[in-house]
Design a protein around this motif. Structure first.
Motif, PDB file in Angstrom:
ATOM      1  N   GLY A  18       0.849  -1.198   0.000  1.00 50.54           N
ATOM      2  CA  GLY A  18       0.000   0.000   0.000  1.00 50.54           C
ATOM      3  C   GLY A  18       0.877   1.238   0.000  1.00 50.54           C
ATOM      4  N   MET A  19       0.465   2.268   0.707  1.00 46.97           N
ATOM      5  CA  MET A  19       1.256   3.507   0.713  1.00 46.97           C
ATOM      6  C   MET A  19       2.593   3.296   1.430  1.00 46.97           C
ATOM      7  SD  MET A  19      -0.233   5.655  -1.141  1.00 46.97           S
ATOM      8  CE  MET A  19       0.840   7.066  -0.937  1.00 46.97           C
ATOM      9  N   ALA A  20       2.558   2.728   2.615  1.00 41.11           N
ATOM     10  CA  ALA A  20       3.799   2.554   3.375  1.00 41.11           C
ATOM     11  C   ALA A  20       4.711   1.529   2.698  1.00 41.11           C
ATOM     12  CB  ALA A  20       3.478   2.128   4.804  1.00 41.11           C
ATOM     13  N   GLU A  41       2.147  -8.691  -1.701  1.00 36.72           N
ATOM     14  CA  GLU A  41       0.883  -7.963  -1.582  1.00 36.72           C
ATOM     15  C   GLU A  41      -0.297  -8.924  -1.746  1.00 36.72           C
ATOM     16  OE1 GLU A  41      -0.524  -4.838  -1.012  1.00 36.72           O
ATOM     17  OE2 GLU A  41      -2.356  -5.906  -1.577  1.00 36.72           O
ATOM     18  N   LYS A  42      -1.289  -8.723  -0.892  1.00 34.74           N
ATOM     19  CA  LYS A  42      -2.476  -9.589  -0.913  1.00 34.74           C
ATOM     20  C   LYS A  42      -3.310  -9.364  -2.177  1.00 34.74           C
ATOM     21  CE  LYS A  42      -5.896  -8.552   1.893  1.00 34.74           C
ATOM     22  NZ  LYS A  42      -6.849  -8.450   3.008  1.00 34.74           N
ATOM     23  N   SER A  48      -4.245  -1.343  -4.654  1.00 34.48           N
ATOM     24  CA  SER A  48      -4.444  -2.030  -3.373  1.00 34.48           C
ATOM     25  C   SER A  48      -4.419  -1.039  -2.225  1.00 34.48           C
ATOM     26  CB  SER A  48      -3.330  -3.071  -3.165  1.00 34.48           C
ATOM     27  OG  SER A  48      -2.109  -2.426  -2.907  1.00 34.48           O
ATOM     28  N   ALA A  50      -5.809   1.276   1.132  1.00 32.16           N
ATOM     29  CA  ALA A  50      -6.816   2.307   1.371  1.00 32.16           C
ATOM     30  C   ALA A  50      -6.858   3.351   0.257  1.00 32.16           C
ATOM     31  CB  ALA A  50      -6.544   2.968   2.723  1.00 32.16           C
ATOM     32  N   ALA A  57      -7.208  14.491  -1.853  1.00 33.93           N
ATOM     33  CA  ALA A  57      -6.311  15.395  -1.118  1.00 33.93           C
ATOM     34  C   ALA A  57      -5.190  14.597  -0.489  1.00 33.93           C
ATOM     35  CB  ALA A  57      -7.079  16.134  -0.029  1.00 33.93           C
ATOM     36  N   ASN A  59      -3.340  14.589   2.733  1.00 32.74           N
ATOM     37  CA  ASN A  59      -3.740  15.215   4.003  1.00 32.74           C
ATOM     38  C   ASN A  59      -2.584  15.640   4.894  1.00 32.74           C
ATOM     39  OD1 ASN A  59      -6.402  15.105   3.407  1.00 32.74           O
ATOM     40  ND2 ASN A  59      -6.900  13.433   4.813  1.00 32.74           N
ATOM     41  N   ILE A 157       0.184 -12.905   3.346  1.00 30.45           N
ATOM     42  CA  ILE A 157       1.111 -13.343   4.392  1.00 30.45           C
ATOM     43  C   ILE A 157       0.286 -13.658   5.640  1.00 30.45           C
ATOM     44  CG2 ILE A 157       2.976 -12.569   5.943  1.00 30.45           C
ATOM     45  CD1 ILE A 157       3.949 -13.212   3.086  1.00 30.45           C
ATOM     46  N   TYR A 216     -13.507   2.533   6.137  1.00 33.75           N
ATOM     47  CA  TYR A 216     -12.147   2.111   5.833  1.00 33.75           C
ATOM     48  C   TYR A 216     -12.195   0.964   4.823  1.00 33.75           C
ATOM     49  CZ  TYR A 216      -7.177   2.365   6.479  1.00 33.75           C
ATOM     50  OH  TYR A 216      -5.843   2.590   6.258  1.00 33.75           O
ATOM     51  N   SER A 223      -3.942  -7.559   9.506  1.00 32.68           N
ATOM     52  CA  SER A 223      -2.684  -8.332   9.449  1.00 32.68           C
ATOM     53  C   SER A 223      -1.539  -7.507  10.023  1.00 32.68           C
ATOM     54  CB  SER A 223      -2.327  -8.695   8.006  1.00 32.68           C
ATOM     55  OG  SER A 223      -3.282  -9.543   7.442  1.00 32.68           O
ATOM     56  N   SER A 370      -2.743   5.515  11.094  1.00 38.65           N
ATOM     57  CA  SER A 370      -2.280   6.614  10.254  1.00 38.65           C
ATOM     58  C   SER A 370      -3.256   7.773  10.134  1.00 38.65           C
ATOM     59  CB  SER A 370      -1.955   6.098   8.842  1.00 38.65           C
ATOM     60  OG  SER A 370      -3.132   5.752   8.154  1.00 38.65           O
ATOM     61  N   ASP A 408      -0.127   2.368   8.845  1.00 37.26           N
ATOM     62  CA  ASP A 408      -1.119   1.959   9.846  1.00 37.26           C
ATOM     63  C   ASP A 408      -0.549   0.995  10.877  1.00 37.26           C
ATOM     64  OD1 ASP A 408      -3.407   3.402   9.127  1.00 37.26           O
ATOM     65  OD2 ASP A 408      -3.925   1.982   7.550  1.00 37.26           O
ATOM     66  N   SER A 418      -1.801   9.461   3.781  1.00 37.48           N
ATOM     67  CA  SER A 418      -1.150   8.740   2.678  1.00 37.48           C
ATOM     68  C   SER A 418       0.315   9.134   2.544  1.00 37.48           C
ATOM     69  CB  SER A 418      -1.894   9.008   1.370  1.00 37.48           C
ATOM     70  OG  SER A 418      -1.907  10.391   1.077  1.00 37.48           O
TER      71      SER A 418
HETATM   72  C1  LIG Z   1     -11.742   6.168   3.057  1.00 36.45           C
HETATM   73  C2  LIG Z   1     -10.379   6.713   3.276  1.00 36.45           C
HETATM   74  C3  LIG Z   1     -10.106   8.022   2.982  1.00 36.45           C
HETATM   75  C4  LIG Z   1      -8.843   8.526   3.142  1.00 36.45           C
HETATM   76  N1  LIG Z   1      -8.616   9.795   2.748  1.00 36.45           N
HETATM   77  C5  LIG Z   1      -7.363  10.254   2.725  1.00 36.45           C
HETATM   78  C6  LIG Z   1      -7.106  11.505   2.124  1.00 36.45           C
HETATM   79  O1  LIG Z   1      -8.010  12.192   1.630  1.00 36.45           O
HETATM   80  N2  LIG Z   1      -5.831  11.949   2.089  1.00 36.45           N
HETATM   81  C7  LIG Z   1      -4.797  11.220   2.619  1.00 36.45           C
HETATM   82  O2  LIG Z   1      -3.662  11.671   2.540  1.00 36.45           O
HETATM   83  N3  LIG Z   1      -5.029  10.033   3.207  1.00 36.45           N
HETATM   84  C8  LIG Z   1      -6.283   9.523   3.266  1.00 36.45           C
HETATM   85  N4  LIG Z   1      -6.536   8.300   3.822  1.00 36.45           N
HETATM   86  C9  LIG Z   1      -5.469   7.623   4.571  1.00 36.45           C
HETATM   87  C10 LIG Z   1      -4.505   6.794   3.747  1.00 36.45           C
HETATM   88  O3  LIG Z   1      -5.202   6.095   2.783  1.00 36.45           O
HETATM   89  C11 LIG Z   1      -3.759   5.861   4.696  1.00 36.45           C
HETATM   90  O4  LIG Z   1      -3.149   6.646   5.673  1.00 36.45           O
HETATM   91  C12 LIG Z   1      -2.682   5.015   4.020  1.00 36.45           C
HETATM   92  O5  LIG Z   1      -3.192   4.335   2.921  1.00 36.45           O
HETATM   93  C13 LIG Z   1      -2.072   4.033   5.007  1.00 36.45           C
HETATM   94  O6  LIG Z   1      -1.032   3.362   4.369  1.00 36.45           O
HETATM   95  P1  LIG Z   1      -0.661   1.835   4.715  1.00 36.45           P
HETATM   96  O7  LIG Z   1       0.381   1.423   3.778  1.00 36.45           O
HETATM   97  O8  LIG Z   1      -0.445   1.698   6.167  1.00 36.45           O
HETATM   98  O9  LIG Z   1      -2.002   1.013   4.390  1.00 36.45           O
HETATM   99  P2  LIG Z   1      -2.617   0.708   2.973  1.00 36.45           P
HETATM  100  O10 LIG Z   1      -2.319   1.788   2.022  1.00 36.45           O
HETATM  101  O11 LIG Z   1      -4.041   0.358   3.201  1.00 36.45           O
HETATM  102  O12 LIG Z   1      -1.824  -0.580   2.474  1.00 36.45           O
HETATM  103  C14 LIG Z   1      -1.869  -1.818   3.128  1.00 36.45           C
HETATM  104  C15 LIG Z   1      -1.580  -2.897   2.089  1.00 36.45           C
HETATM  105  O13 LIG Z   1      -1.324  -4.146   2.724  1.00 36.45           O
HETATM  106  C16 LIG Z   1      -1.961  -5.182   1.979  1.00 36.45           C
HETATM  107  N5  LIG Z   1      -2.156  -6.309   2.894  1.00 36.45           N
HETATM  108  C17 LIG Z   1      -2.970  -6.347   3.971  1.00 36.45           C
HETATM  109  N6  LIG Z   1      -2.834  -7.519   4.600  1.00 36.45           N
HETATM  110  C18 LIG Z   1      -1.903  -8.222   3.915  1.00 36.45           C
HETATM  111  C19 LIG Z   1      -1.337  -9.505   4.102  1.00 36.45           C
HETATM  112  N7  LIG Z   1      -1.678 -10.287   5.128  1.00 36.45           N
HETATM  113  N8  LIG Z   1      -0.425  -9.944   3.196  1.00 36.45           N
HETATM  114  C20 LIG Z   1      -0.045  -9.163   2.139  1.00 36.45           C
HETATM  115  N9  LIG Z   1      -0.567  -7.931   1.930  1.00 36.45           N
HETATM  116  C21 LIG Z   1      -1.472  -7.465   2.821  1.00 36.45           C
HETATM  117  C22 LIG Z   1      -3.233  -4.529   1.494  1.00 36.45           C
HETATM  118  O14 LIG Z   1      -3.817  -5.217   0.420  1.00 36.45           O
HETATM  119  C23 LIG Z   1      -2.741  -3.140   1.145  1.00 36.45           C
HETATM  120  O15 LIG Z   1      -2.293  -3.045  -0.168  1.00 36.45           O
HETATM  121  C24 LIG Z   1      -7.803   7.739   3.672  1.00 36.45           C
HETATM  122  C25 LIG Z   1      -8.072   6.413   3.990  1.00 36.45           C
HETATM  123  C26 LIG Z   1      -9.350   5.896   3.769  1.00 36.45           C
HETATM  124  C27 LIG Z   1      -9.634   4.468   4.045  1.00 36.45           C
END
Ligand SMILES: Cc1cc2nc3c(=O)[nH]c(=O)nc-3n(C[C@H](O)[C@H](O)[C@H](O)COP(=O)(O)OP(=O)(O)OC[C@H]3O[C@@H](n4cnc5c(N)ncnc54)[C@H](O)[C@@H]3O)c2cc1C
Length: 618
Positions: A18-20, A41-42, A48, A50, A57, A59, A157, A216, A223, A370, A408, A418
């Protein structure tokens, strides 16, 4: 039951693209030119997590180049919003690097909106900048694809591997391909968990045919928490679940509406209900209600109190702003960029926001690290600013050696969003490279026995089904296995009724929490009997198991904190007041991997930013 076993050895394994995760893969290559970097990646990293559908935007952007904000300001902002309790070292570290991340997004072709007069990025609010972000995720995915040696899509995973030479050191991860059924063993020197937050652990507002319509991402299944919890990593602030105030039924975002369109809320009688609840809220949280901006949870609190007192529905007043054609366009485009479903819901309910003020709702709770919340793993901060309790060698490393987190996954650092999550992935990857370079990952041994044992465990739900279905004499209900959806609904009911979900207006107490824990334990036992009819259901089974472990941790934390720190996110009915004297602290848990028992402790909150300033002034 698995088809093939595939081994892949690497230096850095990124779990979740995802983003991180994309940020981690990108940065790992920058510092570790010769290292082998794998991202698993799942789903498919192009769409993929959020941000799959896009965003309107970014944020979290300081705008330091124009003197708009400084990292210290962001720390104060996050601290205020989280009612005093954040890891300021982590927040500061993210904030000082986040602008550089956003500038890269710009270079990579993300369409940024510009203020025509100043030429700067178009601000939506103090921290938010506006983008045409439908393509946001494919753009960051491309950077990860070009950086990693290999990206594995469609692999979930399920477990982390542990080194058998040195205690408490990670050795990789295992999972399965949900299309082919192949079993994957990734032996790695370091693992960065970036698997997103957790939705669907509490009963959602939309059930039955509407299930899946949550705020969400419905595929965020915890996970990020379950993987580190299972190997004994410490977690923090897991009680700090988040409740969102959003447009009803579609969960469309409200940020652009409040900040850019300057819309506002009112109750069914057209009154400003937030003011009405000022005195009563002050009795609960004291001077925190006077803070600016009003903390998110307290605004929720007024909403919840008003609807409980019969003042609902609560509306967003859009009729005024939508008379301006430019704002009307922005209002609709906002959904096109990230939540098309909201526009569809309004069309189906005959709501044109130009003529009808749409209803708002408060969502079911989510667990994430996050957004305006900070549940997650307890990680080391950066060397230069973290006090000793917050620092153990490598930035963003959990209490398990070689196991890092970002986005997250990481607790204590709210309001990353993000851009901040991508940034945190970068920080974690840089530290992971250093960990390898400093030879901390030498002589890791993961035996075949460990890998084989996990294979048995992972594919067991397929066997449960294959054997158990023969006992069915009519219909589909088996006497000896439960399906993932049955287990999920049972989990959601427990969390909803005992841990402060929507049906109980987010209320819980010691008695209900203890009962909830008992029921969760029995659910865990029964999950040994979950049955999966195919590989997709096998994924559902493992998502459920991860959600359940996450839920146990959330419940333990909620029980431990004897106060109501965030009214509007949840209420401890037996301790309704915020109690700074005893609970101005972070909560930590650790689950013993051998016994499955949690132990809880408190950790100090350091207000590093203002301490630093006080010192400088004296
Ligand atoms: C509805 C909504 C609106 C938002 N609006 C904004 C906004 O306007 N502006 C902004 O900056 N941010 C926004 N955010 C926040 C931003 O999307 C998150 O902060 C960011 O995506 C978090 O990054 P992450 O990598 O932790 O999680 P994610 O980006 O969700 O990535 C997690 C990844 O892990 C994968 N995964 C999960 N479990 C497993 C597993 N067991 N094995 C392999 N892969 C796995 C998932 O498929 C996914 O690709 C919003 C979020 C949501 C849900």
């Amino acid at each position: 039951m698995a088809k093939k076993t595939i081994f892949e050895d690497c230096d850095i394994l990124v779990v979740g693209g995802g983003m991180a995760g994309t940020g981690a893969a990108f940065e790992a290559r920058h510092w570790g030119r010769d290292l082998k970097i794998i991202c698993v990646e799942k789903a498919n990293i192009d769409r993929s997590g959020a941000v799959a559908q896009g965003l309107y935007a970014i944020n979290c952007y300081m705008g330091m180049q124009w003197g708009e904000n400084q990292p210290e300001d962001h720390v104060r902002y996050a601290r205020n919003d989280l009612m005093g309790l954040v890891r300021e070292d982590l927040g500061y570290d993210m904030a000082r690097h986040v602008d550089a991340t956003v500038h890269m997004f710009d270079e990579w072709g993300l369409p940024m909106m510009r203020n025509k007069e100043t030429g700067r990025y178009q601000r939506e609010g103090k921290w938010q900048i506006m983008i045409h972000g439908e393509s946001y995720k494919p753009i960051v995915a491309e950077a990860a694809r070009k950086s990693a040696d290999k990206i594995y899509n469609r692999i979930m995973i399920t477990h982390l591997l542990m080194d058998e030479t040195k205690e408490n050191r990670v050795g990789g991860a295992v999972g399965f391909n949900m299309r082919t059924g192949d079993y994957y063993v990734f032996r790695a020197k370091t693992v960065i968990v970036a698997a997103g937050g957790a939705s669907h652990i509490f009963k959602p507002r939309a059930v039955g045919e509407g299930m899946g319509r949550t705020w969400y991402a419905p595929w965020s299944n915890g996970s990020a928490y379950a993987l580190p919890i299972a190997v004994g990593a410490k977690m923090t602030q897991m009680e700090n679940r988040i409740v969102l105030c959003r447009f009803k039924d579609g969960y469309g975002p409200v940020g652009a509406y409040f900040l850019h369109l300057k819309t506002y809320t009112q109750n069914a009688n057209g009154e400003n209900y937030e003011k009405k609840w000022y005195d009563k809220t002050k009795e609960l949280v004291g001077e925190y209600i006077d803070h600016h901006p009003t903390p998110t949870c307290l605004r929720n609190h007024a909403f919840i109190q008003e609807t409980m007192a019969g003042g609902g529905p609560i509306h967003m007043v859009t009729k005024e702003a939508f008379q301006d054609p430019h704002l009307e366009t922005v209002g609709w485009e906002n959904f096109l960029g990230m939540t098309v479903g909201q526009a569809v819901v309004w069309a189906s309910q005959n709501i044109d926001p130009k003529y009808t003020n749409p209803e708002l709702t408060t969502s079911e709770p989510y667990v994430m690290g996050s957004h305006a919340t900070c549940s997650g793993a307890w990680v080391s901060g950066p060397e230069d600013i973290s006090p000793p309790e917050y620092f153990w060698g490598y930035n963003r490393m959990t209490t398990v050696e070689g196991l890092f987190g970002a986005g997250d996954t990481v607790g204590g650092s709210a309001h990353k969003f993000s851009s901040g999550s991508f940034t945190e992935g970068r920080l974690a990857a840089k530290a992971a490279v250093k960990y390898i370079e400093e030879e901390k990952a030498k002589d890791i041994n993961v035996s075949d026995k460990q890998c084989k044992e996990f294979k048995e465990i992972i594919f067991k739900p397929l066997e449960n089904y294959t054997v158990g279905r023969n006992e069915i004499t009519g219909g589909t209900v088996s006497p000896s296995y439960i399906s993932p959806i049955q287990g999920l609904q049972r989990l959601q009911k427990i969390m909803d009724e005992y841990v402060g979900g929507i049906s109980y207006n987010y209320m819980t107490n010691e008695n209900t929490l203890k009962r909830g824990l008992e029921l969760l334990e029995w659910l865990q036992e029964d999950l040994e009997k979950v049955g999966a009819e195919d590989y997709h259901q096998l994924m559902r089974a493992w998502e459920l198991k991860h959600r359940t472990l996450t839920s146990q941790c959330v419940t333990e934390h909620t029980l431990f904190r004897q106060e109501t720190r965030w009214p509007g996110y949840y209420y401890r009915g037996d301790y309704m007041k915020l109690d700074d004297e005893n609970w101005h602290c972070l909560t930590l848990s650790r689950r013993d991997p051998k016994t499955g028992k949690f132990t809880m402790e408190k950790a100090p909150v350091y207000h590093i930013v203002d301490e630093k300033e006080k010192k400088e002034a004296s």
